[in-house]
Structure formats: structure tokens, C-alpha cells
Design an enzyme around this catalytic site. Structure first.
Site, PDB file in Angstrom:
ATOM      1  N   GLY A  81       0.817  -1.196   0.000  1.00  0.00           N
ATOM      2  CA  GLY A  81       0.000   0.000   0.000  1.00  0.00           C
ATOM      3  C   GLY A  81       0.852   1.248   0.000  1.00  0.00           C
ATOM      4  O   GLY A  81       2.009   1.230  -0.414  1.00  0.00           O
ATOM      5  N   CYS A  82       0.295   2.341   0.486  1.00  0.00           N
ATOM      6  CA  CYS A  82       0.990   3.626   0.501  1.00  0.00           C
ATOM      7  C   CYS A  82       2.299   3.538   1.271  1.00  0.00           C
ATOM      8  O   CYS A  82       2.325   3.133   2.430  1.00  0.00           O
ATOM      9  CB  CYS A  82       0.098   4.692   1.125  1.00  0.00           C
ATOM     10  SG  CYS A  82       0.882   6.298   1.273  1.00  0.00           S
TER      11      CYS A  82
END
Length: 221
Positions: free
Chosen positions: A52-53
Site C-alpha cells: 500500500g501507501c
């Protein structure tokens, strides 16, 4: 008109809590740390993870005892010199990735794999809420056969005991890691009041800390 207005409101709300779309003109440049001063010693090893981020992932790994530094970047793609904007198109093949520099005498690669799987949902295909796209897909990278074996063993165990065979994490040999732009490094720490950080990054970090208190550094700041 009401429908269009509603869609614009929803779109704006999504952007406010999305990792993508920020530029160096929109965030705090003060004390911008490129991590250029970090010098690994001869005993330092590096592991690479995407979940993810990278603002979130970087901070999680930096909270782990034995981790010396975590650097945000890009890996797993097929283009040279990817940038934040180009990977956002989903056409470069890269995923937001974090290089984790660690002391193997204090923390093992196996423990880092535990941190990786324990700090995100590995069953989500191409994303971690609220960020979706191939650039946010879950990847555990390896450089040598023993690392691949550890990752695959962890997946087999979790698929059997927790996720009922639904893990979507890719197990990929690292070819090239590209360090991300300077403004992404230590993003969460430097921008504590930023909307995404408050709504997504900090809660994700706190969930990890609550789940694995025994893995945390005792001198966190």
C-alpha cells in the site's frame, strides 16, 4: 445537476484521503530529510516490501526494533527511473515499495516478514484501503533463495490458519529499487497534520503497535 454535484463531492472526499495526488508543492518542505546521511554499516542488510501507501509502510518498519532505516521507493516494474507521477498511471508495473535496512543481530528477516503480513491485508488485490491500483499491490521481494523460502512458508502458514488460501501477495525477486522523491521520505513524521496521515497512516501504525508491542523500539520518538 444534483447527481453531478454529488459525484464531485464524493470525488473530492476520496482525494482527501488518498495517498496519490500530492506533490512537493503541497506538503511541508521544512527539514525535508532525503535520508542521504544514512550510512549502513557492513553488517546491515536490506529487505524490500510493498503493502500500500509507502508513507504508512515506511513508518511501520521504522518503529520496529533492529530496523536502522526505511526508505520509500519503487520496485517490481518494467520501466526505468519511475516517478511518483508515472507509477500513478498504473502503466509502469512498479509498486510503492520500502527498502528496510536492518541489523540481523537484532531482528531477523523472518520477523520482518511477520511485520509485513501483520500490518496490512494481504488478501486485497491491487490495493490497500483507501488506495487502489497496481502501484499499491502487495509484494514481498526476495534477493536470495532463503528469503524466498521464508516468505513462501509464511504464506502457506497464513493461508492455512488465517486467510483460507486467499492471500494475493506476490513473491517477486528484486531486480531494481528506485528511491522515491525526497518529499516522500519521512512523510508521516514531517506532516502529522496532513489529512491522509491523520485519517489513514497514524491509525494503521497504531493498529500495528497494538498488535505487536514486543517488536517495537523502546526509544521511539
Amino acid at each position: 445537476m444534483k447527481v453531478i454535484k454529488s459525484l464531485l463531492i464524493v470525488s473530492s472526499a476520496i482525494l482527501l484521503i488518498s495517498c496519490f495526488g500530492f506533490t512537493d508543492n503541497k506538503i511541508n518542505k521544512k527539514k525535508q530529510n532525503t535520508k542521504a546521511n544514512f550510512k549502513p554499516n557492513k553488517n546491515t542488510k536490506v529487505a524490500y516490501f510493498a503493502s500500500g501507501c509507502f508513507w504508512c509502510v515506511e513508518t511501520i518498519f521504522e518503529s520496529v526494533s533492529g530496523v536502522e532505516e526505511a526508505v520509500s521507493g519503487y520496485a517490481g516494474g518494467h520501466t526505468k527511473k519511475p516517478t511518483y507521477q508515472t507509477i500513478g498511471t498504473g502503466k509502469t508495473g512498479h509498486s510503492e515499495t520500502v527498502a528496510v535496512y536492518y541489523n540481523p543481530k537484532k531482528v531477523s528477516f523472518e520477523t520482518l516478514v511477520t511485520v509485513f503480513f501483520g500490518s496490512h491485508n494481504p488478501t486485497t488485490i491491487n490495493g490497500q484501503h483507501p488506495d487502489y491500483g497496481t502501484q499499491y499491490r502487495s509484494i514481498a521481494f526476495y534477493e536470495i533463495a532463503s528469503e524466498k523460502k521464508i516468505i513462501e512458508s509464511a504464506i502457506a502458514k497464513l493461508n492455512k490458519e488465517v486467510y483460507s488460501g486467499k492471500i494475493a501477495t506476490e513473491v517477486t525477486k528484486l531486480i531494481k529499487f528506485y528511491k522515491a522523491e525526497a518529499y516522500h521520505q519521512n512523510f508521516e513524521r514531517r506532516n502529522p497534520s496532513q489529512g491522509y496521515v491523520k485519517a489513514v497512516s497514524v491509525p494503521r501504525l497504531n493498529r500495528f503497535k497494538k498488535r505487536f508491542p514486543e517488536l517495537l523500539k523502546t526509544d521511539e520518538h
